[in-house]
Design a protein around this motif. Structure first.
Motif, PDB file in Angstrom:
ATOM      1  N   GLY A 197       1.140  -0.837  -0.033  1.00 28.53           N
ATOM      2  CA  GLY A 197       0.382   0.293  -0.190  1.00 28.53           C
ATOM      3  C   GLY A 197       0.729   0.703   0.100  1.00 28.53           C
ATOM      4  O   GLY A 197       2.032   1.249   0.576  1.00 28.53           O
ATOM      5  N   THR A 198       0.104   2.642  -0.087  1.00 28.31           N
ATOM      6  CA  THR A 198       1.174   3.905  -0.904  1.00 28.31           C
ATOM      7  C   THR A 198       0.151   4.497   0.401  1.00 28.31           C
ATOM      8  O   THR A 198      -1.025   4.390   0.000  1.00 28.31           O
ATOM      9  N   ASP A 199       0.810   5.692   0.595  1.00 28.11           N
ATOM     10  CA  ASP A 199       0.185   7.097   1.917  1.00 28.11           C
ATOM     11  C   ASP A 199       0.218   8.170   0.204  1.00 28.11           C
ATOM     12  O   ASP A 199      -0.344   9.340   0.450  1.00 28.11           O
TER      13      ASP A 199
ATOM     14  N   ASN B  44      -9.586   4.576   3.236  1.00 30.40           N
ATOM     15  CA  ASN B  44      -8.549   4.431   3.235  1.00 30.40           C
ATOM     16  C   ASN B  44      -7.626   4.054   1.800  1.00 30.40           C
ATOM     17  O   ASN B  44      -8.077   3.174   1.427  1.00 30.40           O
ATOM     18  N   LYS B  45      -7.160   4.414   0.964  1.00 28.20           N
ATOM     19  CA  LYS B  45      -6.980   4.278  -0.649  1.00 28.20           C
ATOM     20  C   LYS B  45      -6.120   3.204  -0.600  1.00 28.20           C
ATOM     21  O   LYS B  45      -4.896   3.697   0.154  1.00 28.20           O
TER      22      LYS B  45
ATOM     23  N   ASN C  11       5.307   6.759   3.727  1.00 28.55           N
ATOM     24  CA  ASN C  11       4.918   5.142   3.122  1.00 28.55           C
ATOM     25  C   ASN C  11       4.239   5.167   1.839  1.00 28.55           C
ATOM     26  O   ASN C  11       3.531   4.788   1.889  1.00 28.55           O
TER      27      ASN C  11
ATOM     28  N   HIS D  28       2.826   8.134  -8.812  1.00 24.47           N
ATOM     29  CA  HIS D  28       2.793   8.677  -7.273  1.00 24.47           C
ATOM     30  C   HIS D  28       3.227   9.617  -7.519  1.00 24.47           C
ATOM     31  O   HIS D  28       4.532   9.746  -7.857  1.00 24.47           O
TER      32      HIS D  28
ATOM     33  N   GLN E 228       5.083  11.413   1.609  1.00 24.67           N
ATOM     34  CA  GLN E 228       4.400  10.770   2.741  1.00 24.67           C
ATOM     35  C   GLN E 228       5.618   9.703   3.301  1.00 24.67           C
ATOM     36  O   GLN E 228       6.449   9.615   2.341  1.00 24.67           O
TER      37      GLN E 228
ATOM     38  N   TRP F 209       4.635   1.345  -3.759  1.00 21.13           N
ATOM     39  CA  TRP F 209       3.824   0.998  -4.183  1.00 21.13           C
ATOM     40  C   TRP F 209       3.249   0.273  -4.737  1.00 21.13           C
ATOM     41  O   TRP F 209       4.336  -0.340  -5.750  1.00 21.13           O
TER      42      TRP F 209
ATOM     43  N   GLU G  42      -5.071   0.352  -0.221  1.00 28.03           N
ATOM     44  CA  GLU G  42      -3.913  -0.461   0.609  1.00 28.03           C
ATOM     45  C   GLU G  42      -3.438  -1.739   0.095  1.00 28.03           C
ATOM     46  O   GLU G  42      -4.397  -1.990  -0.901  1.00 28.03           O
TER      47      GLU G  42
END
Length: 84
Positions: free
Chosen positions: A16-18, A44-45, A77, A71, A75, A80, A47
């Protein structure tokens, strides 16, 4: 026109990524321009093991040819694993 985009994040540790995720859809009559993927079917996208669905509004692109997804690497994290 509206385009429904399904983004599948892989199912592995740390997938996942933030980070902010952006897409540009290209067709025979133009493209949408780069758009940030904001409102998903999940709060929460992006994940691990998740399918996120987005609606992109834009002009008629004709026959769709390709898309570009990226992306912004921001952030803590940001890494991805985009499955498809």
């Amino acid at each position: 026109n509206s385009y429904e985009v399904h983004v599948f994040t892989g199912d592995m540790l740390g997938a996942g990524t933030d980070a902010g995720v952006y897409i540009n859809i290209y067709g025979e009559m133009g493209d949408t321009g780069e758009r940030k993927l904001r409102k998903s079917n999940h709060l929460n996208k992006f994940e691990r093991g998740q399918e996120d669905v987005f609606t992109i509004m834009g002009m008629d692109l004709g026959l769709l040819k390709k898309l570009r997804i990226r992306h912004d690497n921001k952030q803590a994290n940001a890494a991805w694993y985009l499955d498809r």
